[in-house]
Design an enzyme around this catalytic site. Structure first.
Site, PDB file in Angstrom:
ATOM      1  N   ALA A  65       0.472  -1.069   7.630  1.00 42.06           N
ATOM      2  CA  ALA A  65      -0.353  -1.007   8.841  1.00 42.06           C
ATOM      3  C   ALA A  65       0.436  -1.402  10.075  1.00 42.06           C
ATOM      4  O   ALA A  65       0.380  -0.728  11.115  1.00 42.06           O
ATOM      5  CB  ALA A  65      -1.584  -1.898   8.682  1.00 42.06           C
ATOM      6  N   ASN A 112       3.125  -7.419   1.212  1.00 40.48           N
ATOM      7  CA  ASN A 112       2.749  -6.801  -0.072  1.00 40.48           C
ATOM      8  C   ASN A 112       3.167  -5.340  -0.142  1.00 40.48           C
ATOM      9  O   ASN A 112       3.375  -4.789  -1.221  1.00 40.48           O
ATOM     10  CB  ASN A 112       1.237  -6.881  -0.275  1.00 40.48           C
ATOM     11  CG  ASN A 112       0.767  -8.254  -0.695  1.00 40.48           C
ATOM     12  OD1 ASN A 112       1.510  -9.007  -1.310  1.00 40.48           O
ATOM     13  ND2 ASN A 112      -0.462  -8.587  -0.348  1.00 40.48           N
ATOM     14  N   GLY A 114       3.086  -0.444  -5.634  1.00 41.95           N
ATOM     15  CA  GLY A 114       3.526   0.596  -6.563  1.00 41.95           C
ATOM     16  C   GLY A 114       3.849   1.944  -5.957  1.00 41.95           C
ATOM     17  O   GLY A 114       4.195   2.882  -6.683  1.00 41.95           O
ATOM     18  N   GLY A 115       3.727   2.079  -4.637  1.00 36.44           N
ATOM     19  CA  GLY A 115       4.125   3.322  -3.989  1.00 36.44           C
ATOM     20  C   GLY A 115       3.202   4.496  -4.237  1.00 36.44           C
ATOM     21  O   GLY A 115       3.629   5.654  -4.131  1.00 36.44           O
ATOM     22  N   ARG A 118     -11.317  -0.105 -10.729  1.00 34.45           N
ATOM     23  CA  ARG A 118     -10.711  -1.392 -11.060  1.00 34.45           C
ATOM     24  C   ARG A 118     -11.716  -2.486 -11.379  1.00 34.45           C
ATOM     25  O   ARG A 118     -11.524  -3.276 -12.306  1.00 34.45           O
ATOM     26  CB  ARG A 118      -9.798  -1.833  -9.915  1.00 34.45           C
ATOM     27  CG  ARG A 118      -8.550  -0.983  -9.805  1.00 34.45           C
ATOM     28  CD  ARG A 118      -7.742  -1.291  -8.576  1.00 34.45           C
ATOM     29  NE  ARG A 118      -6.479  -0.557  -8.597  1.00 34.45           N
ATOM     30  CZ  ARG A 118      -5.597  -0.574  -7.610  1.00 34.45           C
ATOM     31  NH1 ARG A 118      -5.843  -1.269  -6.516  1.00 34.45           N
ATOM     32  NH2 ARG A 118      -4.477   0.117  -7.711  1.00 34.45           N
ATOM     33  N   GLU A 120      -5.237  -4.566   5.236  1.00 35.88           N
ATOM     34  CA  GLU A 120      -6.021  -5.434   4.361  1.00 35.88           C
ATOM     35  C   GLU A 120      -6.677  -6.596   5.099  1.00 35.88           C
ATOM     36  O   GLU A 120      -7.606  -7.213   4.568  1.00 35.88           O
ATOM     37  CB  GLU A 120      -5.135  -5.960   3.232  1.00 35.88           C
ATOM     38  CG  GLU A 120      -5.914  -6.543   2.066  1.00 35.88           C
ATOM     39  CD  GLU A 120      -5.037  -6.999   0.918  1.00 35.88           C
ATOM     40  OE1 GLU A 120      -5.562  -7.696   0.025  1.00 35.88           O
ATOM     41  OE2 GLU A 120      -3.833  -6.670   0.905  1.00 35.88           O
ATOM     42  N   ILE A 127      -2.564   2.217   0.559  1.00 37.15           N
ATOM     43  CA  ILE A 127      -1.550   2.809   1.436  1.00 37.15           C
ATOM     44  C   ILE A 127      -2.221   3.730   2.446  1.00 37.15           C
ATOM     45  O   ILE A 127      -1.892   3.730   3.634  1.00 37.15           O
ATOM     46  CB  ILE A 127      -0.488   3.562   0.614  1.00 37.15           C
ATOM     47  CG1 ILE A 127       0.328   2.582  -0.233  1.00 37.15           C
ATOM     48  CG2 ILE A 127       0.446   4.352   1.530  1.00 37.15           C
ATOM     49  CD1 ILE A 127       1.428   3.223  -1.055  1.00 37.15           C
TER      50      ILE A 127
END
Length: 521
Positions: free
Chosen positions: A55, A82, A87-88, A346, A491, A507
């Site tokens: 961001a 972070n 994990g891209g 999740r 975030e 992302i």
């Protein structure tokens, strides 16, 4: 009480900020932010950005491209927060690679998936912006030097209806962060400072607008307990003016042992998380103190794909969510049976794991699969996982069962039934959507070898934060209008993802609204 448990003093100090939905701007125990009458500015910029993750860098890039003079402050010794260790995986609804592989997607389907995972409490207008601008944002990061595994079938993440996730070239957020940081630092009028901690906002003379920040240069982060870092006095004090405003992109608070436990008492101080050490709540609390409206603060997402056999994020999330979970199974070690849809959102999976772990804290569920279950994009991670020991390889199911003390016959029966359903195109008991890709074949190849990882949920993403509008302006809890001069993205904001964020949407959220902030300010 252990030495890591928060003291009564700290609990009292921060307790007023632990009540979800409370108006946090009137906490009398805290000193008010200084006004421009009370400080002398050391330097002057058009825009000040707090944080160097997705961001922050996107905001800085867009603002600087407009010809604005931009200062970027990062409290840690390296850029990225972070973002650089993530994990891209970048969810891009309706992307070009989907079209090339005949995958039907739309912004509407993306929003539907996000609402299902978020339990319907998402702020839909934010999702609409992401759906509309994700492909444009991907293209912008490529312009900045980011590299991805393009031209391949997008990856399928849990909770999504279709494959829509683009993965970076090295399966890490660093493939975005490092090039973008270099891109930003080369832009005229753009200055990036590490080890420079944001301490507070500077308000206008009448206290209504943000006109700058106080900070400390040569700061050394060493306090991993207190959200406001009050016991760390390192660094030299500086005051920076922001003529057009401040963009807060300071990230979440999953490593803030005090503040996260105030929101969810089940998250004890010694519980491992996937975040970097600097993911604390200090900047968020300062925004609350000047009147910013909180939203969804006590929704903290746990990553169900992590492992107790490594610290932090590690390599397990790649191997489970893009490998063993897609076509393999996750079983309760006590009975050898599946207990969840391994490709659900999740929250659904973490909740299912906690049912087991609350009954037996050492009964870590085990994810199991064969080499065919791994996405080709993560073959290198397979070798890394085996080398570190977080993943183990077995020639037979009997050997695997013996290692984890799983009833062998029950495990074999579970996998036999699972394979039969997949082969025959029968919907399994947990309605696992990814099995439609293996009709006519074994999902788990019974010839072996077999791969396994112990799993545990870890605090991963704090869903709540500051309320912003679609222009990334921070909304005041006192007026329900934007706080002049204050923007936020990533975030540190809340509402977009509701109760639980879909995997690979961080992302997208951070980059899209970082761009929006840089365009709007």
């Amino acid at each position: 009480m252990s030495k890591e448990m928060m003291s009564r003093r700290n609990a009292l100090k921060l307790g007023a900020l632990g009540v979800t939905g409370a108006m946090l701007s009137a906490t009398s125990a805290m000193a008010a932010a200084p006004t421009e009458k009370e400080v002398k500015f050391d330097e002057e910029y058009d825009v000040i950005v707090i944080g160097t993750g997705f961001a922050g860098l996107a905001a800085a890039a867009k603002a600087a491209e407009r010809g604005l003079k931009v200062l970027i402050l990062e409290k840690m010794g390296r850029v990225g927060g972070n973002s650089v260790i993530n994990g891209g995986a970048f969810a891009v609804p309706n992307n070009k690679d989907q079209a090339a592989f005949g995958i039907q997607d739309s912004s509407e389907l993306f929003i539907k998936d996000a609402l299902k995972a978020g339990l319907g409490i998402n702020h839909v207008e934010m999702l609409e912006v992401i759906g509309k601008r994700a492909q444009e944002t991907l293209d912008f990061t490529i312009k900045c030097g980011a590299t991805y595994q393009l031209g391949k079938k997008p990856t399928w993440f849990g909770g999504h209806s279709v494959n829509r996730t683009i993965v970076t070239s090295n399966m890490s957020g660093s493939a975005i962060i490092q090039p973008m940081a270099a891109f930003v630092e080369k832009l005229p009028g753009c200055k990036l400072m590490t080890r420079t901690k944001f301490d507070d906002f500077v308000m206008s003379a009448d206290g209504t607008s943000v006109v700058g920040v106080t900070a400390r240069t040569n700061y050394r982060f060493d306090n991993k307990l207190l959200s406001d870092d009050v016991e760390n006095k390192s660094g030299e004090k500086k005051v920076y003016k922001a003529k057009k405003g401040v963009i807060l992109a300071s990230g979440g608070f999953s490593m803030d042992k005090v503040y996260r436990q105030l929101q969810d008492p089940r998250i004890v101080p010694d519980q491992d998380a996937t975040n970097h050490d600097g993911a604390t709540a200090g900047a968020l609390l300062k925004a609350f103190q000047i009147g910013a409206m909180p939203v969804h603060i006590d929704w903290i997402q746990q990553g169900p794909w992590a492992s107790p056999d490594e610290k932090g994020f590690g390599v397990a999330p790649l191997l489970t969510q893009q490998g063993l979970f897609v076509k393999g199974v996750c079983v309760d070690v006590r009975n050898g049976k599946r207990f969840m849809n391994e490709m659900a959102d999740r929250k659904t999976r973490a909740d299912a794991q906690y049912v087991i772990l609350h009954q037996d804290p050492k009964a870590f569920p085990v994810a199991i699969g064969t080499y065919n279950t791994f996405d080709e994009q993560i073959y290198a991670a397979v070798e890394k996982g085996l080398a570190s020991g977080v993943m183990k390889k077995f020639d037979t199911l009997d050997a695997l069962a013996a290692n984890y003390k799983i009833p062998a016959d029950a495990l074999k029966a579970t996998i036999k039934k699972y394979n039969e359903d997949a082969k025959n195109g029968v919907e399994d008991e947990f309605k696992k959507q990814s099995l439609k890709d293996v009709v006519g074949k074994e999902a788990i190849e019974m010839k072996g070898p077999f791969y396994a990882i112990r799993t545990v949920p870890k605090p991963h993403h704090t869903m709540g934060g500051l309320k912003i509008n679609t222009k990334a302006q921070v909304i005041s809890g006192n007026t329900n209008k934007p706080i002049p001069g204050l923007y936020a993205a990533g975030e540190v904001t809340g509402g977009t993802h509701g109760a639980s964020r879909l995997g690979s949407c961080a992302i997208a959220d951070c980059l899209v609204f970082g761009m929006v902030a840089g365009e709007s300010i």
